[in-house]
Design an enzyme around this catalytic site. Structure first.
Site, PDB file in Angstrom:
ATOM      1  N   ASN A 122     -11.583   0.912  55.757  1.00 35.66           N
ATOM      2  CA  ASN A 122     -12.569   0.155  56.058  1.00 35.66           C
ATOM      3  C   ASN A 122     -13.347   0.659  57.047  1.00 35.66           C
ATOM      4  OD1 ASN A 122     -10.260  -1.839  55.372  1.00 35.66           O
ATOM      5  ND2 ASN A 122     -12.444  -3.012  54.902  1.00 35.66           N
ATOM      6  N   VAL A 129     -18.753   0.633  58.745  1.00 35.15           N
ATOM      7  CA  VAL A 129     -17.784  -0.247  58.710  1.00 35.15           C
ATOM      8  C   VAL A 129     -17.714  -0.985  57.348  1.00 35.15           C
ATOM      9  CG1 VAL A 129     -17.142  -2.212  60.043  1.00 35.15           C
ATOM     10  CG2 VAL A 129     -17.868  -0.305  61.194  1.00 35.15           C
ATOM     11  N   CYS A 130     -16.815  -1.013  56.437  1.00 40.92           N
ATOM     12  CA  CYS A 130     -16.834  -1.779  55.499  1.00 40.92           C
ATOM     13  C   CYS A 130     -16.327  -3.385  55.665  1.00 40.92           C
ATOM     14  CB  CYS A 130     -16.051  -1.121  54.305  1.00 40.92           C
ATOM     15  SG  CYS A 130     -17.091   0.480  53.732  1.00 40.92           S
ATOM     16  N   LEU A 131     -17.000  -4.216  55.591  1.00 46.43           N
ATOM     17  CA  LEU A 131     -16.519  -5.670  56.042  1.00 46.43           C
ATOM     18  C   LEU A 131     -17.444  -6.692  55.276  1.00 46.43           C
ATOM     19  CD1 LEU A 131     -14.355  -7.016  57.915  1.00 46.43           C
ATOM     20  CD2 LEU A 131     -16.270  -7.021  59.564  1.00 46.43           C
ATOM     21  N   TRP A 137     -19.358  -5.213  52.183  1.00 51.46           N
ATOM     22  CA  TRP A 137     -18.072  -5.116  51.374  1.00 51.46           C
ATOM     23  C   TRP A 137     -18.350  -6.311  50.270  1.00 51.46           C
ATOM     24  CZ3 TRP A 137     -15.202  -1.044  50.984  1.00 51.46           C
ATOM     25  CH2 TRP A 137     -13.783  -1.109  50.296  1.00 51.46           C
TER      26      TRP A 137
END
Length: 303
Positions: A122, A129-131, A137
């Site tokens: 992530n 930032v993959c969220l 995300w």
């Protein structure tokens, strides 16, 4: 101060979990022009950010620290200390935030200070930032009721976890599997991540983020012995990561010996923290800067 010989000088300096500081010249989003809504104390955006500040000051978990800037209330910087039982234990993970002009209708932008290292599915090497909470995300999306605190706690608990291998969507469904194939792959990834976490420590000691210089020095002064002990545990197969025993290969042991030597040298060079009164724990509820001081004191005095 810890050193390769294991000697450590006791220190008792503590830092505020939430602090108002001068603007950081190395902030990733510093060159973005802020909206006029941020300087208007009567705007809904300004009031929303002040509520966020109050929430952060009161509710930050033990392992999260946040700095905000009076002259740029649209920016903030946070550091999360890696939790015990994870391959990130005792590491420092810095994130730069930028709030949009219509906050909180849209989520903040978040940049991970990666030093070019890809140590989590992530957290990309380019800082992405993959969220889901910040709409980068799939999953639960940001709403007007979402908060920066929720983002930080999500990164701490869901991203920097004990088995980050399973953060990757393609293998996430195997997280509860008892298959030795998945367990071995998860353990191998955690070993890889531990090395990268140690390398991140080296970068941070050489070039700590602005306004966090003393924090970084104090952190590694206090935890150097624990970090070196963890390296030794990895070498001797005494460490459990995600409830899985790690059996080190000769190649992994060689990498650990190299990183141990580099860490020992770096810990010996870490300067003693030079902490002034504004950085200590005293007078937490007294912002020292003028622009937002009156507004913040009005909010805090409602407690």
């Amino acid at each position: 101060m810890a050193s390769g010989s294991g000697q450590k000088q006791a220190t008792d300096v503590k830092f505020k979990h939430f602090n108002i500081v001068p603007e950081a010249s190395d902030h990733y989003y510093r060159n973005l022009n802020p909206s006029n809504t941020f300087s208007n104390a009567n705007s809904s955006v300004h009031r929303a950010i002040m509520r966020e500040w109050r929430s952060l000051e009161k509710n930050l978990p033990e392992l999260i620290y946040v700095q905000v800037y009076e002259t740029r209330i649209d920016l903030l910087r946070a550091v999360i200390i890696g939790a015990e039982g994870t391959p990130y234990h005792n590491g420092l993970f810095f994130f730069d935030f930028c709030l949009p002009y219509d906050y909180p209708r849209q989520p903040p932008k978040v940049y991970y200070r990666s030093h070019g290292l890809y140590l989590n599915p992530n957290l990309y090497a380019d800082g992405k930032v993959c969220l889901s909470l910040i709409n980068t995300w799939p999953g639960e999306k940001w709403t007007q009721n979402s908060t920066i605190l929720q983002v930080l706690v999500s990164i701490q608990g869901l991203v920097l976890n004990e088995r980050p291998f399973f953060n990757e969507p393609i293998v996430a469904g195997a997280k509860k599997s008892k298959s030795s194939i998945w367990i071995k792959q998860s353990v191998a990834y955690s070993k890889y991540v531990f090395i990268l976490s140690c390398k991140t420590m080296l970068y941070q000691m050489r070039n700590p983020p602005k306004n966090f210089e003393n924090f970084v020095a104090q952190h590694f002064s206090d935890r150097a012995d624990s970090i070196l002990a963890a390296v030794k545990d990895y070498q001797e197969n005494n460490l459990l990561v995600g409830s899985c025993s790690i059996k080190p290969s000769s190649s992994f042991k060689s990498k650990l010996r190299k990183i141990q030597t580099e860490l020992e040298k770096a810990f010996d060079r870490v300067p003693e923290p030079n902490v002034n009164k504004s950085e200590k724990l005293e007078d937490i509820k007294k912002p020292k800067y003028g622009l937002v001081n009156k507004f913040m004191m009005c909010i805090w005095n409602k407690d």
